[in-house]
Design an enzyme around this catalytic site. Structure first.
Site, mmCIF file in Angstrom:
data_model
loop_
_atom_site.group_PDB
_atom_site.id
_atom_site.type_symbol
_atom_site.label_atom_id
_atom_site.label_comp_id
_atom_site.label_asym_id
_atom_site.label_seq_id
_atom_site.Cartn_x
_atom_site.Cartn_y
_atom_site.Cartn_z
ATOM 1 C CB SER A 1 -0.953 -0.010 1.194
ATOM 2 O OG SER A 1 -0.255 -0.239 2.387
ATOM 3 C CG HIS B 1 -3.841 -1.044 -2.368
ATOM 4 N ND1 HIS B 1 -4.388 0.217 -2.466
ATOM 5 C CD2 HIS B 1 -3.414 -1.154 -1.099
ATOM 6 C CE1 HIS B 1 -4.282 0.840 -1.313
ATOM 7 N NE2 HIS B 1 -3.697 0.027 -0.465
ATOM 8 C CE LYS C 1 -7.533 0.673 0.589
ATOM 9 N NZ LYS C 1 -6.819 -0.194 1.494
HETATM 10 C C1 LIG Z 1 -6.792 -0.254 2.898
HETATM 11 C C2 LIG Z 1 -6.174 -1.533 3.245
HETATM 12 C C3 LIG Z 1 -6.744 -2.388 4.183
HETATM 13 C C4 LIG Z 1 -7.931 -1.986 5.004
HETATM 14 O O1 LIG Z 1 -9.081 -1.925 4.243
HETATM 15 P P1 LIG Z 1 -10.288 -0.979 4.702
HETATM 16 O O2 LIG Z 1 -11.443 -1.541 3.964
HETATM 17 O O3 LIG Z 1 -9.929 0.398 4.305
HETATM 18 O O4 LIG Z 1 -10.411 -1.129 6.183
HETATM 19 C C5 LIG Z 1 -6.149 -3.608 4.381
HETATM 20 N N1 LIG Z 1 -5.031 -3.969 3.708
HETATM 21 C C6 LIG Z 1 -4.450 -3.163 2.809
HETATM 22 C C7 LIG Z 1 -3.241 -3.619 2.091
HETATM 23 C C8 LIG Z 1 -4.986 -1.909 2.571
HETATM 24 O O5 LIG Z 1 -4.390 -1.084 1.730
#
Ligand SMILES: *Cc1c(COP(=O)(O)O)cnc(C)c1O
Length: 388
Positions: free
Chosen positions: A177, A205, A236
């Protein structure tokens, strides 16, 4: 309460104090803040679905039909037909037997990790895994080891020493991320098989971004059916909110009974499930937005190749390494004064000395947005044309 003031002051002195900026408009390439327009490069709304008319319409219709709140946890009376429909849709999309929703991706990681491993087990993860994975590994009570970023040889040597543990679990981000690079999934899958370890991949992602059908990095690498535990987020590229675990029916039945972050919290609102269903439907029907996103990624890569320092983008996430938290903050501030929104990413989100600007691209960015971004980076003296 004095300690609070002290800690806040200390964070401020170290350029590590954080705050948020309130956006007055939808998550589009241009956002409004205090009445002024800014070009945004920091939304994970990769495909532009967060403000898509079909998602909004689906959510509104679900509110009319089912109301706002789900009223209870999933195992009491909070499960509505939209939850089960969405779980079925996710399983179909990810090519697994079943899937389970969590209120957020963060909770999916915690819930799954804490249910699957505990004292007497070992969980081994990449050093740069997302905070929610690290927290899950810590809270699980299992022995927790990390290997250097994307180093499958180191992973193998940790596994060689792990035969005393009851269960062995490997866990990795698919797209990292903060660096935007991708995990060597083929190697990790083969090491997991060799040492009889379970594998959990966080595809947050990559979902909607990688693979011919946008199913994620596992599809991209041709590894469908070879990862036991797939985690993803609906917040996302899908443009909504919520997390999920996809896997075998037995895994899902197990998590329904054992994942505390699933059991002891209220179910997601039905409107949100309707929006996620619409988002997944759009992604499965039409890969044009994903292709636009990749056009933007290629375009930014080619424009950046004329400049130094060169940053290669393997995903919609481009990380401009800066170093000190103060410098990163200064550059972010200068960009903001020039109408560009990119917050500085600082420790503890990233290791000390690796503060950065983290840029994320959207399908809805236009070429002239990317041009303006590069122009501004040059104007403030951050990017320099290569001399030769
Ligand atoms: C954003 C993210 C999460 C958490 O997801 P949310 O739905 O925003 O709580 C978990 N793992 C990774 C790699 C992320 O980028």
């Amino acid at each position: 309460m004095e300690f609070i003031a002290e800690i806040l002051q200390e964070l401020k002195n170290k350029s590590l104090l954080r705050d948020y900026t309130a956006i007055e408009s939808a998550q589009e390439p241009i956002v409004r803040i205090k009445g002024k327009e800014y070009l945004s490069f920091c939304s994970n709304n990769y495909l532009g679905l967060a403000n898509h008319p079909l998602l909004k319409q689906a959510a509104i219709e679900a509110i009319h039909q089912y109301g706002c709140g789900a009223g209870a946890s999933r195992l009491v009376s909070g499960t509505m037909t939209l939850h089960t429909a969405l779980e079925k849709k996710i399983a179909g999309f990810k090519g697994t037997e079943a899937a389970l929703l969590f209120p957020a991706g963060y909770m999916a990681n915690l819930g799954a990790l804490c249910a699957i491993v505990s004292k007497g087990d070992i969980v081994i993860g990449d050093k740069l895994n997302h905070a929610s994975i690290i927290d899950g590994c810590r809270y699980s009570g299992a022995t927790f080891r990390v290997y250097p970023h994307n180093d499958s040889n180191k992973l193998e040597s940790l596994l060689q020493k792990s035969s005393v543990y009851r269960r062995k679990l490997i866990v990795t981000d698919s797209v990292f991320s903060m660096d935007g690079d991708i995990a060597p999934l083929m190697e990790i899958v083969s090491v997991a098989k060799k040492y009889d370890a379970l594998l959990m991949v966080d595809d947050a992602h990559a979902t909607g971004v990688f693979g011919k059908q946008g199913r994620g990095l596992i599809e991209h690498c041709g590894l469908e059916g070879q990862v036991e535990i797939i985690m993803g987020s609906l917040s996302k590229a899908i443009g909504s909110i919520g997390g999920f675990i996809a896997g075998s029916q037995q895994l899902i039945d197990f998590l329904k009974n054992k994942a505390r972050h699933f059991i002891y919290t209220t179910a997601l609102p039905p409107s949100v499930c309707a929006a996620s269903l619409a988002g997944l439907h759009l992604i499965m029907e039409n890969t044009a937005p994903m292709n636009n996103l990749w056009d933007n990624i290629r375009y930014l890569n080619s424009r950046l190749s004329h400049f130094s320092p060169l940053i290669a983008g393997e995903s919609p996430i481009f990380s401009f390494l800066i170093g000190s938290a103060k410098d990163a903050l200064d550059i972010s501030m200068k960009l903001f004064q020039n109408g560009i929104l990119i917050p500085a990413i600082r420790p503890p989100t990233v290791p000390a000395g690796t503060s950065r600007l983290r840029v994320s691209l959207m399908a809805s960015h236009e070429k002239h947005h990317l041009d303006r971004f590069i122009e501004t980076l040059c104007n403030i003296g951050f990017l320099k044309e290569k001399s030769s």
